[in-house]
Design a protein around this motif. Structure first.
Motif, PDB file in Angstrom:
ATOM      1  N   GLN A  73     -11.012  19.548  14.624  1.00 21.02           N
ATOM      2  CA  GLN A  73     -10.057  20.651  14.592  1.00 21.02           C
ATOM      3  C   GLN A  73     -10.858  21.947  14.565  1.00 21.02           C
ATOM      4  O   GLN A  73     -11.676  22.154  13.667  1.00 21.02           O
ATOM      5  N   CYS A  74     -10.635  22.823  15.523  1.00 18.57           N
ATOM      6  CA  CYS A  74     -11.446  24.035  15.631  1.00 18.57           C
ATOM      7  C   CYS A  74     -10.599  25.162  16.212  1.00 18.57           C
ATOM      8  O   CYS A  74      -9.515  24.920  16.765  1.00 18.57           O
ATOM      9  N   PRO A  75     -11.064  26.419  16.112  1.00 17.52           N
ATOM     10  CA  PRO A  75     -10.357  27.529  16.765  1.00 17.52           C
ATOM     11  C   PRO A  75     -10.259  27.298  18.266  1.00 17.52           C
ATOM     12  O   PRO A  75     -11.157  26.717  18.888  1.00 17.52           O
ATOM     13  N   ALA A  76      -9.176  27.764  18.856  1.00 20.31           N
ATOM     14  CA  ALA A  76      -8.928  27.513  20.276  1.00 20.31           C
ATOM     15  C   ALA A  76     -10.031  28.065  21.167  1.00 20.31           C
ATOM     16  O   ALA A  76     -10.384  27.459  22.191  1.00 20.31           O
ATOM     17  N   ASP A  77     -10.640  29.210  20.773  1.00 22.55           N
ATOM     18  CA  ASP A  77     -11.664  29.792  21.627  1.00 22.55           C
ATOM     19  C   ASP A  77     -13.002  29.064  21.539  1.00 22.55           C
ATOM     20  O   ASP A  77     -13.930  29.365  22.286  1.00 22.55           O
ATOM     21  N   CYS A  78     -13.112  28.086  20.620  1.00 15.02           N
ATOM     22  CA  CYS A  78     -14.340  27.283  20.500  1.00 15.02           C
ATOM     23  C   CYS A  78     -14.183  25.895  21.116  1.00 15.02           C
ATOM     24  O   CYS A  78     -15.146  25.118  21.126  1.00 15.02           O
ATOM     25  N   ALA A  79     -12.986  25.589  21.626  1.00 17.61           N
ATOM     26  CA  ALA A  79     -12.733  24.238  22.109  1.00 17.61           C
ATOM     27  C   ALA A  79     -13.616  23.885  23.302  1.00 17.61           C
ATOM     28  O   ALA A  79     -14.152  22.774  23.391  1.00 17.61           O
ATOM     29  N   VAL A 134      -7.009  24.000  17.668  1.00 12.37           N
ATOM     30  CA  VAL A 134      -6.844  22.900  18.612  1.00 12.37           C
ATOM     31  C   VAL A 134      -7.367  21.626  17.973  1.00 12.37           C
ATOM     32  O   VAL A 134      -8.396  21.631  17.288  1.00 12.37           O
ATOM     33  N   LEU A 135      -6.641  20.546  18.156  1.00 13.85           N
ATOM     34  CA  LEU A 135      -7.110  19.240  17.718  1.00 13.85           C
ATOM     35  C   LEU A 135      -7.655  18.488  18.925  1.00 13.85           C
ATOM     36  O   LEU A 135      -6.950  18.294  19.922  1.00 13.85           O
ATOM     37  N   LEU A 136      -8.926  18.101  18.844  1.00 11.91           N
ATOM     38  CA  LEU A 136      -9.592  17.346  19.899  1.00 11.91           C
ATOM     39  C   LEU A 136      -9.887  15.945  19.382  1.00 11.91           C
ATOM     40  O   LEU A 136     -10.409  15.793  18.266  1.00 11.91           O
ATOM     41  N   GLU A 137      -9.574  14.944  20.172  1.00 10.38           N
ATOM     42  CA  GLU A 137      -9.865  13.561  19.777  1.00 10.38           C
ATOM     43  C   GLU A 137     -10.749  12.926  20.848  1.00 10.38           C
ATOM     44  O   GLU A 137     -10.463  13.017  22.040  1.00 10.38           O
ATOM     45  N   PHE A 138     -11.837  12.286  20.399  1.00 10.98           N
ATOM     46  CA  PHE A 138     -12.816  11.684  21.304  1.00 10.98           C
ATOM     47  C   PHE A 138     -13.111  10.256  20.875  1.00 10.98           C
ATOM     48  O   PHE A 138     -12.928   9.875  19.709  1.00 10.98           O
ATOM     49  N   LYS A 139     -13.590   9.491  21.828  1.00 10.84           N
ATOM     50  CA  LYS A 139     -14.285   8.237  21.540  1.00 10.84           C
ATOM     51  C   LYS A 139     -15.755   8.480  21.865  1.00 10.84           C
ATOM     52  O   LYS A 139     -16.099   8.767  23.019  1.00 10.84           O
ATOM     53  N   VAL A 140     -16.612   8.388  20.847  1.00 10.53           N
ATOM     54  CA  VAL A 140     -18.010   8.784  20.982  1.00 10.53           C
ATOM     55  C   VAL A 140     -18.897   7.662  20.460  1.00 10.53           C
ATOM     56  O   VAL A 140     -18.605   7.078  19.410  1.00 10.53           O
ATOM     57  N   PRO A 141     -19.996   7.332  21.156  1.00  9.63           N
ATOM     58  CA  PRO A 141     -20.952   6.375  20.579  1.00  9.63           C
ATOM     59  C   PRO A 141     -21.485   6.896  19.250  1.00  9.63           C
ATOM     60  O   PRO A 141     -21.665   8.103  19.064  1.00  9.63           O
ATOM     61  N   GLU A 158      -4.719  18.734  21.702  1.00  6.84           N
ATOM     62  CA  GLU A 158      -3.421  19.098  21.142  1.00  6.84           C
ATOM     63  C   GLU A 158      -3.497  20.472  20.482  1.00  6.84           C
ATOM     64  O   GLU A 158      -4.113  20.621  19.419  1.00  6.84           O
ATOM     65  N   PRO A 159      -2.893  21.516  21.083  1.00  6.71           N
ATOM     66  CA  PRO A 159      -2.859  22.835  20.437  1.00  6.71           C
ATOM     67  C   PRO A 159      -2.060  22.784  19.137  1.00  6.71           C
ATOM     68  O   PRO A 159      -0.993  22.152  19.070  1.00  6.71           O
ATOM     69  N   GLN A 160      -2.588  23.431  18.096  1.00  8.14           N
ATOM     70  CA  GLN A 160      -1.897  23.528  16.810  1.00  8.14           C
ATOM     71  C   GLN A 160      -1.976  24.978  16.340  1.00  8.14           C
ATOM     72  O   GLN A 160      -2.814  25.347  15.518  1.00  8.14           O
ATOM     73  N   VAL A 195       0.838  -1.198   0.000  1.00  9.67           N
ATOM     74  CA  VAL A 195       0.000   0.000   0.000  1.00  9.67           C
ATOM     75  C   VAL A 195       0.870   1.244   0.000  1.00  9.67           C
ATOM     76  O   VAL A 195       1.964   1.275   0.570  1.00  9.67           O
ATOM     77  N   LEU A 196       0.370   2.284  -0.678  1.00  6.24           N
ATOM     78  CA  LEU A 196       0.897   3.630  -0.526  1.00  6.24           C
ATOM     79  C   LEU A 196      -0.008   4.341   0.470  1.00  6.24           C
ATOM     80  O   LEU A 196      -1.191   4.552   0.190  1.00  6.24           O
ATOM     81  N   LEU A 197       0.523   4.701   1.614  1.00  8.15           N
ATOM     82  CA  LEU A 197      -0.252   5.410   2.631  1.00  8.15           C
ATOM     83  C   LEU A 197       0.058   6.889   2.530  1.00  8.15           C
ATOM     84  O   LEU A 197       1.177   7.318   2.830  1.00  8.15           O
ATOM     85  N   LEU A 198      -0.925   7.687   2.103  1.00  8.24           N
ATOM     86  CA  LEU A 198      -0.751   9.119   2.003  1.00  8.24           C
ATOM     87  C   LEU A 198      -1.277   9.785   3.272  1.00  8.24           C
ATOM     88  O   LEU A 198      -2.377   9.474   3.726  1.00  8.24           O
ATOM     89  N   VAL A 199      -0.482  10.700   3.824  1.00  9.61           N
ATOM     90  CA  VAL A 199      -0.857  11.435   5.027  1.00  9.61           C
ATOM     91  C   VAL A 199      -0.647  12.919   4.771  1.00  9.61           C
ATOM     92  O   VAL A 199       0.421  13.325   4.288  1.00  9.61           O
ATOM     93  N   ASP A 200      -1.644  13.721   5.071  1.00  9.78           N
ATOM     94  CA  ASP A 200      -1.561  15.165   4.881  1.00  9.78           C
ATOM     95  C   ASP A 200      -0.510  15.761   5.823  1.00  9.78           C
ATOM     96  O   ASP A 200      -0.502  15.464   7.019  1.00  9.78           O
ATOM     97  N   ALA A 201       0.378  16.597   5.284  1.00  5.40           N
ATOM     98  CA  ALA A 201       1.474  17.154   6.067  1.00  5.40           C
ATOM     99  C   ALA A 201       1.004  18.135   7.121  1.00  5.40           C
ATOM    100  O   ALA A 201       1.765  18.466   8.039  1.00  5.40           O
ATOM    101  N   ALA A 202      -0.226  18.624   7.024  1.00  8.20           N
ATOM    102  CA  ALA A 202      -0.756  19.531   8.038  1.00  8.20           C
ATOM    103  C   ALA A 202      -1.697  18.813   8.993  1.00  8.20           C
ATOM    104  O   ALA A 202      -1.617  18.985  10.206  1.00  8.20           O
ATOM    105  N   GLU A 203      -2.605  17.991   8.455  1.00  2.43           N
ATOM    106  CA  GLU A 203      -3.610  17.345   9.303  1.00  2.43           C
ATOM    107  C   GLU A 203      -3.056  16.138  10.040  1.00  2.43           C
ATOM    108  O   GLU A 203      -3.504  15.812  11.135  1.00  2.43           O
ATOM    109  N   GLY A 204      -2.083  15.434   9.441  1.00  2.00           N
ATOM    110  CA  GLY A 204      -1.541  14.246  10.073  1.00  2.00           C
ATOM    111  C   GLY A 204      -2.492  13.065   9.978  1.00  2.00           C
ATOM    112  O   GLY A 204      -3.507  13.104   9.270  1.00  2.00           O
TER     113      GLY A 204
END
Length: 621
Positions: A425-431, A455-462, A449-451, A104-113
């Motif tokens: 991924q959202c503005p820091a004041d909306c986190a 800010v990048l927020l990661e959740f586990k959500v139903p 994770e501030p960027q 496989v060729l795995l492509l990953v965005d250099a900004a989004e990761g």
């Protein structure tokens, strides 16, 4: 089957391109085609960009929905390329076509990761023991953070290796998995480099990496034929076309084969045989082990079927696809405007079309319900089912669809539900507001994770908590949120999730919406219709600013008298109506509501159209 002489597979590579949605897979394929001469220079402007996004829906949405096969030639080696969808809802496409690949060729965005779908498709590749080549794409973005993304990819590889138990597994295990090459590329500018500091030239370093790191197919010509179908196509001249890889032996046009699969065993004769040649197909007399081909003449061939020797059959196991997570009820249209737009309006038409969809859409399930003319359709998400609904609409079907419902399972007496990995991924004041909303929907934050200013927020959500969350987060962040999610696993039931916080405005009359009536309702909430829209009783025309439903008359006209007012009439200035896509509309409706879909439009409505009957049922009478 006739015995064939030994053949080398050193001049063949089978490669799948995998990535999260919008990380640049199809654009990179364009550059590989151009670099290898598969697209003549005089045709490039005519063909345009994203060549493999061939159908109208893919081009409109800018995403890949169906996996596609092409081939290119480089340094005397044929490279079969498989372009795969990047959205989690089309994971079924990815799962089945990976059986044709060796790497496989795995492509990953250099900004989004790495994103949720990056993890999903990479996990499927590891389960198939496919060798990866990592491409950090879009390094020319102003917000690129290449070093951090390389570290995040390494963490992802290690997490999956531990999760799948690949440590110490030898040649097929983590020693190969964690030893991967990295290239730095820009698909739009058309270059890929081994080192970040190298000047941009072209994509030949990526082609060299494919030849160096992707293994040639492994197989033998001895023994019974094994050709497994992984995809289907259709031709008005040739009929159904099965696409698959020869895992063992060889096949010729005209061979008698035994087709083995879910439908049992049946003998057939292969009529025509094709191999992939650049963007098209070329007739072939013989296809040997390791190559990918297309066959015709087998009328009922299905995905997962194995073509094998009728004298000594040895079929491969049928490909298992992850179960659906969301279901909704499709039913015939019974609104007052039914039959005015569509060509196919009966339950017989709908049943036949859904049965046809099952032949190629392996992640879909269809069951009859106790209600006449209604079918329970299950898929991998609202986008998966929304694309199906959009295709039906464009083909001339009329139907109504109910609210999406998450599919629960019971394991060892414990009720479990699908849980998804969500990245925002959202503005820091909306986190803070985003975290509050997702917490109320049983979300568990696992990363903050501030960027820069975001800010990048990661959740586990139903999965239940994600229904309707997109529009809510977009409103909270003034449209600046980037939202991605993919299925993670089944976990014990998380508890109740809040329903829609607002009510709706429901029409009490049939007619055409008037500016006068809409102007009088503008303070009640946003409208879904504009002046002149045809309305029927029970149709949802707007969102109420409070939590209850109200009946309104949007067809009311201004009464005319013979007494002229002293001043001029008040100017009617209306806000534009809220427009929703099919997926947004599906996530918006509640249990007592339906989405009516026709070739001309789609409307929100109540299941029970009459207001008095709705009130009586609400009181339990």
């Amino acid at each position: 089957m006739k015995s064939e002489p030994a053949v080398s597979t050193q001049n063949l590579r089978n490669v799948a391109i995998i990535a999260h949605v919008d990380h640049g897979k199809t654009t990179m394929v364009d550059k590989l085609l151009s670099a290898t001469g598969a697209i003549p220079a005089y045709q490039r402007e005519q063909i345009g960009e994203c060549i493999l996004d061939s159908n109208d829906l893919e081009r409109e949405r800018g995403i890949t929905i169906l996996a596609k096969n092409i081939s290119i030639f480089y340094k005397g080696v044929k490279i079969n390329l498989i372009d795969t969808p990047g959205h989690a809802d089309f994971g079924g496409e990815v799962e089945r076509v990976l059986r044709m690949a060796d790497g496989v060729l795995l492509l990953v965005d250099a900004a989004e990761g790495p994103m949720p779908q990056t993890r999903f498709v990479l996990r499927k590749a590891f389960e198939r023991h496919l060798r990866p080549v990592v491409v950090i794409n879009k390094i020319d973005r102003p917000d690129a953070r290449v070093a951090e993304v390389v570290g995040e990819v390494a963490d992802l590889f290690l997490d999956l290796a531990v999760e799948l138990g690949l440590e110490g597994a030898g040649a097929k295990g983590s020693s190969d998995v964690l030893d991967y090459p990295i290239l730095y590329a820009s698909g739009r500018q058309g270059f890929a480099n081994r080192r970040l500091e190298d000047p941009p030239r072209d994509v030949t370093p990526l082609l060299d990496a494919i030849l160096e790191h992707i293994p040639e197919p492994v197989g033998t010509l001895e023994g019974s034929l094994q050709l497994q179908i992984a995809s289907l196509d259709w031709s008005d001249y040739l009929g159904r076309i099965g696409i698959g890889r020869v895992h063992r032996g060889a096949i010729r046009a005209g061979d008698r084969v035994l087709v083995c699969g879910r439908a049992g065993q049946r003998p057939w004769t292969v009529k025509d045989l094709f191999i992939f040649d650049k963007l098209g197909r070329a007739p072939a007399d013989l296809v040997t082990v390791g190559d990918i081909c297309a066959i015709t003449g087998i009328e009922d061939v299905a995905i997962g079927d194995t073509l094998t020797d009728p004298e000594s059959p040895d079929p491969l196991p049928v490909t298992e696809i992850d179960r659906p997570t969301v279901s909704m009820v499709f039913r015939v249209n019974d609104s007052p405007f039914a039959g005015q737009d569509g060509k196919f309006v009966t339950s017989r038409h709908l049943r036949a079309r859904l049965a046809k969809e099952l032949e190629s859409n392996v992640a879909l399930r269809v069951q009859d319900t106790s209600e006449a003319g209604a079918f329970e359709v299950s898929g991998r998400g609202t986008l998966h089912l929304g694309v199906l609904i959009e295709n039906l609409r464009r083909e001339g079907y009329e139907l109504q669809v109910g609210k999406p419902r998450v599919i629960f399972v019971e394991e060892d007496g414990v009720k479990k539900e699908p849980v998804e990995r969500l990245i925002v991924q959202c503005p820091a004041d909306c986190a803070g507001r985003s975290i509050e909303v997702l917490g109320a929907r049983r979300g568990e934050m696992v990363k903050y994770e501030p960027q820069g200013e975001r800010v990048l927020l990661e959740f586990k959500v139903p999965s239940r908590g994600l229904i309707g969350i997109g529009s809510r987060l977009m409103n909270l962040t003034a449209g600046e949120a980037l939202i991605f999610h993919s299925f993670e696993r089944y976990e014990p039931y998380k508890g109740d999730v809040p329903a829609r916080a607002t009510g709706v405005m429901v029409s009490s009359e049939t007619g055409a919406a008037t500016p006068y009536a809409l102007f009088g309702l503008k303070d009640r909430g946003p409208m879904f219709v504009e002046p002149g829209t045809r309305i029927y009783e029970g149709m949802i025309v707007g969102e109420h600013s409070k939590d209850n439903d109200i009946a309104v008359n949007v067809c009311r006209e201004k009464k005319l008298t013979n007494i002229r007012a002293a001043g001029a009439d008040e100017n009617v200035l209306l806000r534009p109506p809220r427009r929703m896509s099919i997926e947004e509309a599906l996530e918006y409706i509640e249990e007592d509501e339906l989405l009516e879909v026709t070739p001309a439009t789609y409307r929100l409505r109540k299941k029970v159209l009459n207001e008095k009957v709705r009130r009586r049922e609400g009181r339990g009478e």
